[in-house]
Scaffold this motif. Structure first.
Motif, PDB file in Angstrom:
ATOM      1  N   GLN A   1      25.597  15.579 -72.431  1.00 17.41           N
ATOM      2  CA  GLN A   1      26.898  16.550 -73.400  1.00 17.41           C
ATOM      3  C   GLN A   1      26.275  17.965 -72.615  1.00 17.41           C
ATOM      4  OE1 GLN A   1      28.628  15.241 -76.498  1.00 17.41           O
ATOM      5  NE2 GLN A   1      30.154  13.376 -75.302  1.00 17.41           N
ATOM      6  N   SER A   2      24.686  18.366 -73.207  1.00 22.04           N
ATOM      7  CA  SER A   2      24.211  19.625 -73.066  1.00 22.04           C
ATOM      8  C   SER A   2      23.892  19.772 -71.249  1.00 22.04           C
ATOM      9  CB  SER A   2      23.378  19.168 -74.193  1.00 22.04           C
ATOM     10  OG  SER A   2      22.261  20.683 -74.052  1.00 22.04           O
ATOM     11  N   ARG A   3      22.787  19.257 -71.090  1.00 22.16           N
ATOM     12  CA  ARG A   3      23.178  19.471 -69.208  1.00 22.16           C
ATOM     13  C   ARG A   3      24.009  20.065 -68.783  1.00 22.16           C
ATOM     14  NH1 ARG A   3      20.758  14.628 -68.502  1.00 22.16           N
ATOM     15  NH2 ARG A   3      18.513  15.441 -69.312  1.00 22.16           N
ATOM     16  N   GLY A   4      25.568  19.446 -69.423  1.00 23.94           N
ATOM     17  CA  GLY A   4      26.395  19.850 -68.636  1.00 23.94           C
ATOM     18  C   GLY A   4      27.524  20.548 -69.087  1.00 23.94           C
ATOM     19  N   ARG A   5      27.161  21.096 -70.450  1.00 23.52           N
ATOM     20  CA  ARG A   5      27.487  22.204 -70.826  1.00 23.52           C
ATOM     21  C   ARG A   5      26.474  23.502 -70.045  1.00 23.52           C
ATOM     22  NH1 ARG A   5      27.091  24.715 -76.891  1.00 23.52           N
ATOM     23  NH2 ARG A   5      27.666  26.984 -76.423  1.00 23.52           N
ATOM     24  N   VAL A   6      25.238  23.273 -69.634  1.00 18.45           N
ATOM     25  CA  VAL A   6      24.609  23.860 -69.184  1.00 18.45           C
ATOM     26  C   VAL A   6      24.778  24.195 -67.787  1.00 18.45           C
ATOM     27  CG1 VAL A   6      22.100  25.092 -68.259  1.00 18.45           C
ATOM     28  CG2 VAL A   6      22.143  23.937 -70.791  1.00 18.45           C
ATOM     29  N   ARG A   7      25.413  23.555 -66.917  1.00 23.64           N
ATOM     30  CA  ARG A   7      25.235  23.427 -65.758  1.00 23.64           C
ATOM     31  C   ARG A   7      26.890  24.838 -65.948  1.00 23.64           C
ATOM     32  NH1 ARG A   7      24.391  24.663 -60.903  1.00 23.64           N
ATOM     33  NH2 ARG A   7      25.477  23.341 -59.481  1.00 23.64           N
ATOM     34  N   ASN A   8      27.845  24.077 -66.272  1.00 24.13           N
ATOM     35  CA  ASN A   8      28.819  24.902 -66.174  1.00 24.13           C
ATOM     36  C   ASN A   8      29.264  25.997 -66.629  1.00 24.13           C
ATOM     37  OD1 ASN A   8      30.547  22.371 -65.855  1.00 24.13           O
ATOM     38  ND2 ASN A   8      30.965  21.884 -68.262  1.00 24.13           N
ATOM     39  N   ALA A   9      28.256  26.595 -66.898  1.00 24.74           N
ATOM     40  CA  ALA A   9      27.595  28.325 -68.321  1.00 24.74           C
ATOM     41  C   ALA A   9      27.301  28.624 -67.226  1.00 24.74           C
ATOM     42  CB  ALA A   9      27.289  27.761 -68.921  1.00 24.74           C
ATOM     43  N   GLU A  10      26.213  27.901 -65.997  1.00 25.25           N
ATOM     44  CA  GLU A  10      25.840  28.535 -64.579  1.00 25.25           C
ATOM     45  C   GLU A  10      26.595  28.534 -63.685  1.00 25.25           C
ATOM     46  OE1 GLU A  10      22.703  26.127 -63.601  1.00 25.25           O
ATOM     47  OE2 GLU A  10      21.446  26.333 -65.257  1.00 25.25           O
ATOM     48  N   ILE A  11      28.111  27.988 -63.337  1.00 29.51           N
ATOM     49  CA  ILE A  11      28.951  27.849 -62.927  1.00 29.51           C
ATOM     50  C   ILE A  11      29.836  28.987 -62.962  1.00 29.51           C
ATOM     51  CG2 ILE A  11      31.024  26.896 -61.819  1.00 29.51           C
ATOM     52  CD1 ILE A  11      29.900  24.479 -61.954  1.00 29.51           C
ATOM     53  N   ALA A  12      29.946  29.215 -64.004  1.00 30.27           N
ATOM     54  CA  ALA A  12      31.202  30.398 -64.800  1.00 30.27           C
ATOM     55  C   ALA A  12      29.913  31.703 -64.470  1.00 30.27           C
ATOM     56  CB  ALA A  12      31.561  30.056 -65.542  1.00 30.27           C
ATOM     57  N   LEU A  13      28.562  31.864 -64.899  1.00 30.92           N
ATOM     58  CA  LEU A  13      28.064  33.062 -64.506  1.00 30.92           C
ATOM     59  C   LEU A  13      27.841  33.293 -63.022  1.00 30.92           C
ATOM     60  CD1 LEU A  13      27.156  35.297 -65.854  1.00 30.92           C
ATOM     61  CD2 LEU A  13      24.171  33.383 -65.425  1.00 30.92           C
ATOM     62  N   ASN A  14      27.494  32.327 -62.070  1.00 30.29           N
ATOM     63  CA  ASN A  14      27.253  33.017 -60.434  1.00 30.29           C
ATOM     64  C   ASN A  14      29.139  33.126 -59.969  1.00 30.29           C
ATOM     65  OD1 ASN A  14      25.271  32.001 -60.937  1.00 30.29           O
ATOM     66  ND2 ASN A  14      25.555  29.821 -59.881  1.00 30.29           N
ATOM     67  N   ASN A  15      30.639  32.068 -60.695  1.00 26.94           N
ATOM     68  CA  ASN A  15      31.599  33.305 -60.165  1.00 26.94           C
ATOM     69  C   ASN A  15      32.269  34.393 -61.148  1.00 26.94           C
ATOM     70  OD1 ASN A  15      33.996  32.369 -59.153  1.00 26.94           O
ATOM     71  ND2 ASN A  15      34.768  32.763 -61.507  1.00 26.94           N
ATOM     72  N   THR A  16      31.298  34.352 -61.993  1.00 22.76           N
ATOM     73  CA  THR A  16      31.238  36.217 -62.778  1.00 22.76           C
ATOM     74  C   THR A  16      30.680  37.034 -62.014  1.00 22.76           C
ATOM     75  OG1 THR A  16      32.285  34.628 -64.900  1.00 22.76           O
ATOM     76  CG2 THR A  16      31.721  37.300 -64.840  1.00 22.76           C
TER      77      THR A  16
END
Length: 386
Positions: A102-117
């Motif tokens: 779950q923590s690894r998935g949260r990191v990945r989601n944060a990276e995706i959100a940062l790239n999109n932003t």
């Protein structure tokens, strides 16, 4: 001639009877008993009680982990002296696979959100430079990209904590178990390879080590309800240790339990006393000990030996027998007295006696002599035959 012979025989017979009677009386008579006397005297009496218990550290601290895992290394042994901050053991993290995923998935989601932003920010920045969009819209995009970066940083830190036990690998990492106080390690109940649980709101956690200062010890004991009412905080105690022969420590009573506990039909009250530890006596935690407590003390009072006392069978009042006349006459007079405290050997005389009085001393029972035993045995055998 026959007349004189007859008188002689009668006389000899009478003399023989008298001699036999004298012999019989002298052989069966007992010598008169002579009693000695004692006088009251001035002395001091202490009434004491003994409380059984043990000597323990005043404060004992249990060291518990802040994270679950397996004991990787233990650096110290029981009995070692430590200071606050000394490393005791190290824990190897065994992360929970579900939490790690779950923590690894949260990191990945944060990276995706940062790239999109970031893409959205770069596109609108060019428009802002041309004056197509307002500064307020651009500032909102700036806020979004800063929040995305912060979210990614938080997700990465949580991932490292779950995986390694700390976010930055500093010396104060949760995997390092350190002493929180200075003292002596009393116990290390775990071994290398044991699994430990962290301390939290729902679990006390696994104890890695217990530490205490052995220079600050207290006595813990119990006293009977019949004596607890005579105790006061600050009363001096004399502590004797069962494991250290001849050692006697001074202490002061500091606590008396307000509630008793029934044990084997008697109510016992817990007491505690601060022990003055001597430098030449090494005390281990948990030594069994006895505390001698002075309940009552009187100085310079009139006392007699408690063995001189007698008690009336009906009234149960104490009395003694005083000598009347000379010592050779062996005449006695009963004298009722009032007594006070006793230490088991001497007893206080409140009234009824003076220092000049001669008190009857009861003699000890003398053993029967060998000849008397044989005579009594013969008499018993004759009675049994009859």
């Amino acid at each position: 001639m026959n007349k004189y012979l007859k008188y002689f025989l009668i006389f000899a017979f009478i003399v023989g009877i008298l001699a036999a009677a004298v012999f019989f009386i002298s052989s069966n008579s007992k010598s008169s008993i002579t009693y000695e006397t004692q006088k009251p005297f001035i002395s001091s009496i202490e009434k004491k009680t003994v409380a059984t218990g043990k000597v323990v550290p005043e404060d004992e601290v249990e060291i518990k982990p802040q994270i679950s895992g397996i004991i990787e290394k233990i650096y110290l042994e029981e009995g070692a002296k430590v200071k606050a901050g000394d490393l005791i053991a190290k824990i190897k993290i065994v992360p929970n696979e579900q939490s790690l995923n779950q923590s690894r998935g949260r990191v990945r989601n944060a990276e995706i959100a940062l790239n999109n932003t970031t893409i959205e920010y770069n596109r609108n920045k060019a428009l802002f430079d041309k004056g197509v969009i307002s500064s307020q819209d651009f500032n909102n995009l700036q806020l979004q990209i800063d929040q995305a970066k912060q979210e990614l940083s938080n997700a990465q830190a949580d991932y490292q904590i779950i995986r390694r036990g700390s976010a930055g690998g500093s010396a104060t990492a949760n995997t390092n178990i350190r002493a929180t106080v200075s003292g002596t390690i009393l116990e290390i109940p775990v071994e290398e390879g044991d699994q430990v649980i962290q301390s939290n709101n729902f679990n006390d956690g696994t104890t890695i080590a217990s530490i205490a200062d052995l220079t600050k010890m207290i006595f813990e004991g119990k006293v009977d309800e019949g004596e607890v009412g005579k105790l006061q905080v600050g009363t001096p105690l004399k502590i004797s240790l069962g494991a250290v022969e001849g050692a006697e420590l001074d202490a002061k009573l500091k606590f008396i339990a307000p509630k008793g506990v029934e044990e084997t039909g008697a109510v016992q009250f817990k007491i505690e006393g601060d022990v003055e530890v001597k430098e030449d006596v090494f005390i281990r935690a948990g030594y069994s000990a006895n505390a001698s407590i002075v309940l009552e003390k009187k100085d310079s009072i009139l006392v007699i030996s408690e063995a001189l006392l007698q008690f009336d069978k009906k009234t149960d009042k104490p009395y003694v027998e005083l000598a009347v006349g000379s010592a050779e006459e062996q005449k006695w007079e009963r004298k009722e007295i009032e007594i006070g405290i006793s230490d088991g050997v001497n007893v206080e005389i409140v009234s009824g006696l003076t220092e000049s009085d001669e008190i009857k001393q009861w003699n000890k029972t003398e053993p029967i002599k060998k000849g008397e035993e044989d005579e009594e045995g013969e008499e018993d055998s004759e009675e049994s035959e009859d």
